[in-house]
Design an enzyme around this catalytic site. Structure first.
Site, mmCIF file in Angstrom:
data_model
loop_
_atom_site.group_PDB
_atom_site.id
_atom_site.type_symbol
_atom_site.label_atom_id
_atom_site.label_comp_id
_atom_site.label_asym_id
_atom_site.label_seq_id
_atom_site.Cartn_x
_atom_site.Cartn_y
_atom_site.Cartn_z
ATOM 1 N N ASN A 74 0.599 -1.072 0.068
ATOM 2 C CA ASN A 74 -0.114 0.085 0.236
ATOM 3 C C ASN A 74 0.911 1.450 -0.229
ATOM 4 O O ASN A 74 0.682 2.313 -0.921
ATOM 5 C CB ASN A 74 -0.898 -0.149 1.210
ATOM 6 C CG ASN A 74 -2.392 -0.934 1.044
ATOM 7 O OD1 ASN A 74 -3.373 -0.577 0.080
ATOM 8 N ND2 ASN A 74 -2.315 -1.885 1.551
ATOM 9 N N ASP A 75 0.925 1.335 1.127
ATOM 10 C CA ASP A 75 2.490 2.883 1.312
ATOM 11 C C ASP A 75 3.478 3.372 -0.042
ATOM 12 O O ASP A 75 3.580 4.009 -0.216
ATOM 13 C CB ASP A 75 2.542 2.918 2.950
ATOM 14 C CG ASP A 75 1.978 3.202 4.108
ATOM 15 O OD1 ASP A 75 0.771 3.541 3.479
ATOM 16 O OD2 ASP A 75 1.932 2.093 4.737
ATOM 17 N N ILE A 76 3.997 2.388 0.285
ATOM 18 C CA ILE A 76 5.334 1.871 -0.585
ATOM 19 C C ILE A 76 5.046 2.514 -2.129
ATOM 20 O O ILE A 76 5.496 2.516 -2.987
ATOM 21 C CB ILE A 76 5.599 1.125 -0.566
ATOM 22 C CG1 ILE A 76 4.993 -0.745 -1.071
ATOM 23 C CG2 ILE A 76 6.720 0.710 0.762
ATOM 24 C CD1 ILE A 76 5.973 -1.604 -1.149
ATOM 25 N N ALA A 88 0.252 2.804 7.068
ATOM 26 C CA ALA A 88 0.492 3.908 7.963
ATOM 27 C C ALA A 88 -0.531 4.599 8.456
ATOM 28 O O ALA A 88 -0.951 6.052 8.417
ATOM 29 C CB ALA A 88 1.583 4.568 6.562
#
Length: 458
Positions: free
Chosen positions: A383-385, A424
């Site tokens: 997700n975040d990356i 996050a």
């Protein structure tokens, strides 16, 4: 000091250095572990050669058998998904062990000079901070805390505990005697300080924090080595401290943030759990057959794994999928973000376990400029990356963090279990990009469906 003891310490030190050197390469990491383990075994054996050991051989052997047995049985039951939690737990216990040595020295403070007492105080402080911070990280990664925890006047409590533990440490370092109650209070204040220092850290930054606490544990061990006049402890602790510090710096740079921002950006902020502003109706979905056709007739397919791959234990299915594509003449590769997963190298370890050739794996810096040449990117539980908001949206909490530019590829297929946000707590803008198609479901099951669909193609 006996010559035999010094020789054993020297050999153990050489083995530590060789082991760390070999750990720098995934192809040599297994032998590096064996070298370092042999060095540690020699360091433990050297303890029995020390002239000041006394008559506590039975108690020492009993403690070694008990601790080693528990750790061995526990490590055998831990699967690859939970390795980060195990690393945090054992690092915390190492910090507690180092702190206990400092406390024992202070308990017999009259036998030591002022320099040794000062080192023992610093070792105890650092060790207890590493212990409490690592244990909280372990609990956080184990799911006992889903978001940053906070309470009123947290900054005041943090500063007060820090000031009190420093004052008490100064008293212990300069006193001719040390009362056990003062030592207990010192330990409790240090543990509280470490806990309060860890509380505001974002969950996404926990891998960086674990690396930082690993460095602190090494420093505490090195200081204990000076206190006990043990060169093996000094060198081993210094190596761990140096390696952990370098890794922490590299990881912080990989998310384009300073360590101070990672640790203290949440102080005084009551963090609410973000909610998604979009639902499944706002994303373009796909099914396994369409996704399989996209990959089977592509020239170049890039796999981007994340923690979702680990939780679903889909790495072996991913390997099977890439083998099928390779047989069809499709060039398959893997792109790894430095902070993917819950610890440094988490994805690399999982892929190595599945038998993915190391030459197929590239890191962010090596591959990011090539995504525009990729036909299909398969995002597995990340997700975040891969969130382009980190690059394009200055209002995003992730803004400034380097991410994999998967949205520059011709097509993107995202395997996603549900509608939740990333670790996050930030909604992934990639899901709403025109090039993206989302295949909902457990990653392992979805990859199996892709495998079956590709096998069914002519």
């Amino acid at each position: 000091m006996p010559i035999s003891l010094q020789l054993v310490w020297f050999i153990a030190t050489v083995l530590f250095v060789i082991g760390l050197r070999r750990l720098s390469s995934p192809t040599r990491a297994r032998t590096g572990i064996w070298f370092a383990g042999l060095g540690m075994l020699l360091a433990i054996i050297s303890m029995f050669l020390h002239p000041e050991l006394g008559r506590n051989h039975v108690l020492i052997l009993l403690a070694m058998a008990l601790g080693g047995g528990i750790a061995f049985l526990h490590a055998r039951k831990v699967d690859m998904t939970n390795i980060p939690q195990m690393v945090a737990l054992y690092n915390g216990l190492g910090g507690a062990a180092a702190a206990s040595i400092g406390m024992l020295v202070l308990l017999h403070v009259s036998d030591y000079g002022p320099g040794v007492k000062a080192l023992a105080v610093v070792s105890g402080l650092i060790g207890w901070i590493s212990f409490s911070g690592s244990i909280f990280a372990f609990l956080r990664l184990s799911g006992y805390f889903s978001r940053r925890e906070g309470f009123a006047k947290r900054q005041v409590a943090y500063l007060a505990s820090g000031a009190l533990v420093l004052l008490l440490g100064l008293i212990l370092a300069t006193s001719a005697t040390a009362h056990p109650v003062l030592l207990l209070l010192f330990a409790l204040l240090a543990v509280s300080f470490g806990l309060l220092m860890t509380l505001p850290t974002s969950a996404a930054d926990m891998p960086v924090l674990i690396s930082f606490y690993n460095a602190l544990t090494g420093l505490a061990v090195a200081l204990d080595g000076f206190v006990l006049d043990n060169p093996a402890m000094v060198i081993a602790g210094t190596i761990v401290f140096a390696a952990g510090s370098l890794l922490t710096r590299l990881m912080a740079r990989s998310v384009n943030r300073r360590l101070s921002e990672i640790m203290y950006s949440g102080f005084g902020i009551q963090v609410d759990t973000p909610t998604s502003t979009h639902g499944r109706d706002h994303v373009n979905t796909t099914d396994a057959r369409d996704a399989a056709v996209d990959m089977a007739y592509a020239n170049r397919v890039m796999i981007v794994p994340g923690y979702g791959m680990a939780t679903a234990q889909a790495q072996h299915k991913i390997r099977e999928l890439t083998q099928l594509l390779d047989e069809r003449g499709v060039q398959t590769e893997f792109a790894i973000h430095p902070v993917a997963g819950r610890m440094p190298g988490h994805m690399n370890v999982l892929l190595a376990e599945a038998g993915v050739p190391y030459e197929k794996i590239s890191d962010l810096n090596a591959i990011n400029s090539e995504f525009s040449q990729i036909d299909v990117v398969l995002v597995v539980g990340a997700n975040d990356i891969v969130n382009p908001a980190a690059r394009d949206d200055s209002e995003s909490p992730l803004f400034g963090m380097p991410v994999l530019n998967v949205d520059h590829a011709a097509r993107v297929i995202v395997l996603k279990r549900g509608d939740g946000t990333g670790y996050a707590g930030v909604e992934n803008a990639l899901l709403f990009a025109p090039v993206t198609r989302v295949l909902f479901g457990d990653a392992r099951d979805s990859v199996q469906e892709l495998i079956m669909a590709i096998k069914g193609l002519d």
